[in-house]
Design a protein around this motif. Structure first.
Motif, PDB file in Angstrom:
ATOM      1  N   MET A 171     -50.599 -82.744  90.527  1.00  0.00           N
ATOM      2  CA  MET A 171     -49.427 -83.603  89.762  1.00  0.00           C
ATOM      3  C   MET A 171     -49.619 -83.595  88.106  1.00  0.00           C
ATOM      4  O   MET A 171     -50.062 -84.818  87.733  1.00  0.00           O
ATOM      5  N   PRO A 172     -48.814 -82.630  87.614  1.00  0.00           N
ATOM      6  CA  PRO A 172     -49.243 -82.265  86.421  1.00  0.00           C
ATOM      7  C   PRO A 172     -48.643 -83.286  85.322  1.00  0.00           C
ATOM      8  O   PRO A 172     -49.233 -83.476  84.270  1.00  0.00           O
ATOM      9  N   ALA A 173     -47.706 -84.232  85.708  1.00  0.00           N
ATOM     10  CA  ALA A 173     -46.986 -85.134  85.148  1.00  0.00           C
ATOM     11  C   ALA A 173     -47.764 -86.461  85.014  1.00  0.00           C
ATOM     12  O   ALA A 173     -47.584 -87.478  84.242  1.00  0.00           O
ATOM     13  N   LYS A 174     -48.679 -86.744  85.957  1.00  0.00           N
ATOM     14  CA  LYS A 174     -49.388 -87.881  86.132  1.00  0.00           C
ATOM     15  C   LYS A 174     -50.524 -88.081  85.755  1.00  0.00           C
ATOM     16  O   LYS A 174     -51.332 -87.204  85.220  1.00  0.00           O
ATOM     17  N   VAL A 175     -50.651 -89.304  84.800  1.00  0.00           N
ATOM     18  CA  VAL A 175     -51.931 -89.650  84.277  1.00  0.00           C
ATOM     19  C   VAL A 175     -52.748 -90.576  85.322  1.00  0.00           C
ATOM     20  O   VAL A 175     -52.240 -91.534  85.581  1.00  0.00           O
ATOM     21  N   PHE A 176     -53.820 -90.104  85.560  1.00  0.00           N
ATOM     22  CA  PHE A 176     -54.743 -90.785  86.468  1.00  0.00           C
ATOM     23  C   PHE A 176     -55.896 -91.347  85.746  1.00  0.00           C
ATOM     24  O   PHE A 176     -56.429 -90.932  84.872  1.00  0.00           O
ATOM     25  N   GLU A 218     -56.529 -83.439  79.352  1.00  0.00           N
ATOM     26  CA  GLU A 218     -55.782 -84.191  78.388  1.00  0.00           C
ATOM     27  C   GLU A 218     -56.363 -85.781  78.427  1.00  0.00           C
ATOM     28  O   GLU A 218     -56.401 -86.259  79.568  1.00  0.00           O
ATOM     29  N   THR A 219     -56.966 -86.398  77.527  1.00  0.00           N
ATOM     30  CA  THR A 219     -57.497 -87.665  77.768  1.00  0.00           C
ATOM     31  C   THR A 219     -56.234 -88.477  77.243  1.00  0.00           C
ATOM     32  O   THR A 219     -55.669 -88.339  76.168  1.00  0.00           O
ATOM     33  N   ARG A 220     -55.760 -89.672  77.845  1.00  0.00           N
ATOM     34  CA  ARG A 220     -54.790 -90.685  77.401  1.00  0.00           C
ATOM     35  C   ARG A 220     -55.913 -91.838  77.311  1.00  0.00           C
ATOM     36  O   ARG A 220     -56.156 -92.628  78.367  1.00  0.00           O
ATOM     37  N   ALA A 221     -56.001 -92.257  75.995  1.00  0.00           N
ATOM     38  CA  ALA A 221     -56.827 -93.370  75.686  1.00  0.00           C
ATOM     39  C   ALA A 221     -56.421 -94.566  76.378  1.00  0.00           C
ATOM     40  O   ALA A 221     -55.241 -95.079  76.324  1.00  0.00           O
ATOM     41  N   GLY A 222     -57.663 -95.399  77.160  1.00  0.00           N
ATOM     42  CA  GLY A 222     -57.220 -96.585  77.657  1.00  0.00           C
ATOM     43  C   GLY A 222     -56.620 -96.381  79.110  1.00  0.00           C
ATOM     44  O   GLY A 222     -56.399 -97.145  79.738  1.00  0.00           O
ATOM     45  N   ILE A 223     -56.058 -95.267  79.242  1.00  0.00           N
ATOM     46  CA  ILE A 223     -55.592 -94.805  80.569  1.00  0.00           C
ATOM     47  C   ILE A 223     -56.482 -94.037  81.659  1.00  0.00           C
ATOM     48  O   ILE A 223     -56.891 -94.523  82.485  1.00  0.00           O
ATOM     49  N   GLY A 224     -56.728 -92.855  81.390  1.00  0.00           N
ATOM     50  CA  GLY A 224     -57.482 -91.973  82.063  1.00  0.00           C
ATOM     51  C   GLY A 224     -57.122 -90.602  81.563  1.00  0.00           C
ATOM     52  O   GLY A 224     -57.231 -90.198  80.457  1.00  0.00           O
ATOM     53  N   TYR A 225     -57.063 -89.666  82.521  1.00  0.00           N
ATOM     54  CA  TYR A 225     -56.852 -88.402  82.322  1.00  0.00           C
ATOM     55  C   TYR A 225     -55.441 -87.573  82.864  1.00  0.00           C
ATOM     56  O   TYR A 225     -54.995 -88.128  84.003  1.00  0.00           O
ATOM     57  N   ARG A 226     -55.065 -86.629  82.477  1.00  0.00           N
ATOM     58  CA  ARG A 226     -54.045 -85.741  83.021  1.00  0.00           C
ATOM     59  C   ARG A 226     -54.657 -84.219  82.795  1.00  0.00           C
ATOM     60  O   ARG A 226     -55.230 -83.991  81.828  1.00  0.00           O
ATOM     61  N   ILE A 227     -54.060 -83.317  83.585  1.00  0.00           N
ATOM     62  CA  ILE A 227     -54.243 -81.930  83.344  1.00  0.00           C
ATOM     63  C   ILE A 227     -53.616 -81.551  81.957  1.00  0.00           C
ATOM     64  O   ILE A 227     -52.444 -82.210  81.541  1.00  0.00           O
ATOM     65  N   GLY A 228     -54.131 -80.806  81.282  1.00  0.00           N
ATOM     66  CA  GLY A 228     -53.568 -80.238  79.805  1.00  0.00           C
ATOM     67  C   GLY A 228     -52.732 -79.429  80.095  1.00  0.00           C
ATOM     68  O   GLY A 228     -52.224 -78.847  81.096  1.00  0.00           O
ATOM     69  N   ALA A 229     -52.196 -78.697  79.167  1.00  0.00           N
ATOM     70  CA  ALA A 229     -50.928 -77.861  78.991  1.00  0.00           C
ATOM     71  C   ALA A 229     -51.455 -76.396  79.605  1.00  0.00           C
ATOM     72  O   ALA A 229     -50.903 -75.534  80.051  1.00  0.00           O
ATOM     73  N   CYS A 230     -52.799 -76.162  79.431  1.00  0.00           N
ATOM     74  CA  CYS A 230     -53.294 -74.948  79.835  1.00  0.00           C
ATOM     75  C   CYS A 230     -52.682 -73.694  79.552  1.00  0.00           C
ATOM     76  O   CYS A 230     -52.529 -72.723  80.222  1.00  0.00           O
ATOM     77  N   ALA A 231     -52.489 -73.882  78.065  1.00  0.00           N
ATOM     78  CA  ALA A 231     -51.743 -72.682  77.494  1.00  0.00           C
ATOM     79  C   ALA A 231     -52.640 -71.807  76.730  1.00  0.00           C
ATOM     80  O   ALA A 231     -52.113 -70.784  76.260  1.00  0.00           O
ATOM     81  N   GLY A 232     -53.850 -72.288  76.460  1.00  0.00           N
ATOM     82  CA  GLY A 232     -54.793 -71.456  75.731  1.00  0.00           C
ATOM     83  C   GLY A 232     -54.505 -71.820  74.330  1.00  0.00           C
ATOM     84  O   GLY A 232     -54.994 -70.961  73.515  1.00  0.00           O
TER      85      GLY A 232
END
Length: 232
Positions: A171-176, A218-232
């Motif tokens: 779920m790459p668009a979701k911040v967990f 990727e870290t979203r401060a105060g919320i959690g994490y989501r997958i980064g762009a993984c583009a290198g």
């Protein structure tokens, strides 16, 4: 019947403090003064959770953990005398459910024990059922083989690290939030707590950084994490 906690530490004063605090919280207790005794008591008595010191004579806590996890999934809370041991604890394949560094408050240990017990007794895990290869940027995950790669280069992950990465990647668009990640992982082998998620994410960033990926999570401060762009 009350839950039973095995306290394994070679310091009798620490054992006495923890046994008293755990008993006061309504928990049954067992004791072990070294690693071999801890393993024997755990195999004979089947405690619900083990408070396990790392540095013990005859067998250290990490080896006790490895042997116990080869037989089952008893939750383990490590006691560590040094902060720099924590990433090593969490980075091993079998992992820790949580940890407390010395010196500690017995009340904190009891609180963490109760939190782990609640996690273990929680509802069954809500995990993604995808079985085909998951691709995101240059990241590839094979859920059936539990294998990860970056731009074709294999990256060795622990089971928990792989589970976290899969949760984010499907779920790459979701911040967990940390709790949401735990809810997705919860089940055999995944009795983790919220602050250990941060340590597993640090390990993921370090491992993928070694193969050239600087944007794995990727870290979203105060919320959690989501997958980064993984583009290198």
């Amino acid at each position: 019947m009350p839950r039973t906690i095995l306290v394994a530490d070679d310091d009798p004063h620490i054992r006495q403090l923890l046994v008293f605090a755990l008993a006061k919280a309504g928990l049954g207790t067992l004791e072990a003064a070294d690693g071999e005794e801890a393993l024997a008591v755990a195999e004979a008595q089947a405690p619900d959770l083990i408070v396990l010191d790392i540095n013990m004579p005859r067998m250290d806590g990490l080896e006790v953990c490895r042997r116990l996890r080869a037989q089952g999934e008893v939750p383990i809370l490590f006691l560590s005398s040094r902060d720099d041991e924590i990433d090593r604890i969490l980075g091993i394949e079998l992992g820790a459910d949580d940890y407390v560094t010395k010196p500690f408050s017995p009340r904190e240990v009891v609180a963490r024990v109760m939190a782990i017990l609640r996690r273990v007794a929680g509802r069954p895990p809500q995990v993604e059922q995808a079985t085909s290869t998951i691709r995101h940027g240059q990241l590839a995950l094979d859920p059936e083989g539990w294998q990860a790669s970056w731009a074709g280069t294999p990256v060795t992950l622990t089971a928990t690290e792989f589970g976290i990465l899969r949760t984010l990647a499907v779920m790459p668009a979701k911040v967990f939030s940390r709790d949401a990640i735990i809810d997705r992982l919860r089940g055999p082998g995944f009795a983790v707590t919220d602050r250990t998620i941060d340590s597993h994410v640090r390990n993921l960033r370090a491992k993928f950084g070694q193969v050239g990926c600087q944007d794995i999570v990727e870290t979203r401060a105060g919320i959690g994490y989501r997958i980064g762009a993984c583009a290198g």
